[in-house]
Motif scaffolding. Structure first.
Motif, PDB file in Angstrom:
ATOM      1  N   SER A   4       0.700   4.045  -1.052  1.00  0.00           N
ATOM      2  CA  SER A   4      -0.053   3.927   0.214  1.00  0.00           C
ATOM      3  C   SER A   4       1.487   3.647   1.176  1.00  0.00           C
ATOM      4  CB  SER A   4      -0.347   2.973   0.132  1.00  0.00           C
ATOM      5  OG  SER A   4       0.203   1.271   0.446  1.00  0.00           O
ATOM      6  N   GLU A  24       3.575   1.127   2.910  1.00  0.00           N
ATOM      7  CA  GLU A  24       4.323  -0.079   4.200  1.00  0.00           C
ATOM      8  C   GLU A  24       4.757  -0.084   5.077  1.00  0.00           C
ATOM      9  OE1 GLU A  24       5.600  -3.435   0.963  1.00  0.00           O
ATOM     10  OE2 GLU A  24       6.775  -2.606   2.030  1.00  0.00           O
ATOM     11  N   TYR A  61      -0.171  -2.060   5.335  1.00  0.00           N
ATOM     12  CA  TYR A  61      -0.308  -0.983   4.549  1.00  0.00           C
ATOM     13  C   TYR A  61      -1.507   0.115   4.850  1.00  0.00           C
ATOM     14  CZ  TYR A  61       2.442  -3.304   0.802  1.00  0.00           C
ATOM     15  OH  TYR A  61       3.555  -4.650   0.284  1.00  0.00           O
TER      16      TYR A  61
END
Length: 195
Positions: free
Chosen positions: A82, A84, A187
């Motif tokens: 993902s 961050e 995230y």
């Protein structure tokens, strides 16, 4: 009789295993993810094309809180990675927001919603928004802001107000606005449009 009880228990446990452990928390302009044709914009599995805005955005106001935008495997709603997004507490000479963005030329014609999964591992709530910059003039089109409590959420934002300009999306901005000053991160995953 024992076989029937065992069979019944097995069926119940099997059905329970197929159900999601936690119900999906949907926030934004709808309380469910609409049906339609889904096009993934970024699932962060093929690298990082996102930039974090900081002192270089002073032309748009005080320094931003964003400090990095990087691909991470600490959390993902699908796949293994993902985005961050890190931020720092505001200081007297900063604003109260952070910005994470990607430039590209997309044609979102016919898109009705933009959807993304967001995970807030911190103890505080923050405000999240999406702003599109569209056409050759890079016009700023800000969608609904949502309050992101700790935990995992799916954000559904309506694009209908800007339908006529979605043929040329130049930049997607993920906008963080602090409710309480905090050092932390959140995230983002599975950024997509639904037609």
């Amino acid at each position: 009789m024992k076989r029937l009880v065992f069979l019944a228990v097995s069926i119940v446990l099997g059905a329970a295993a197929l159900q999601p452990a936690v119900s999906q928390n949907i926030i934004g302009d709808r309380n469910s993810v609409p049906s339609g044709t889904v096009t993934v914009i970024d699932n962060f599995e093929k690298g990082n094309y996102w930039i974090w805005a900081a002192f270089d955005w002073e032309q748009y106001g005080p320094s931003k809180l964003s400090t990095s935008a990087r691909v991470s495997n600490r959390w993902a709603s699908e796949g293994h990675q993902s985005l961050e997004c890190k931020m720092i507490k505001s200081t007297p000479d900063s604003g109260t927001d952070g910005m994470y963005y990607m430039d590209h030329r997309w044609d979102f014609s016919g898109a009705r919603y933009i959807v993304l999964d967001v995970h807030n591992p911190e103890n505080s709530t923050f405000t999240l928004g999406i702003a599109l910059q569209v056409t050759d003039n890079w016009r700023w089109k800000e969608l609904t802001n949502v309050s992101v409590r700790p935990g995992t959420h799916t954000v559904v934002l309506d694009l209908s107000e800007y339908a006529e300009e979605l043929y040329q999306v130049m930049r997607i901005n993920i906008c963080y606005r602090e409710d309480v000053p905090m050092n932390g991160r959140f995230y983002v995953d599975n950024l997509r449009i639904i037609k």
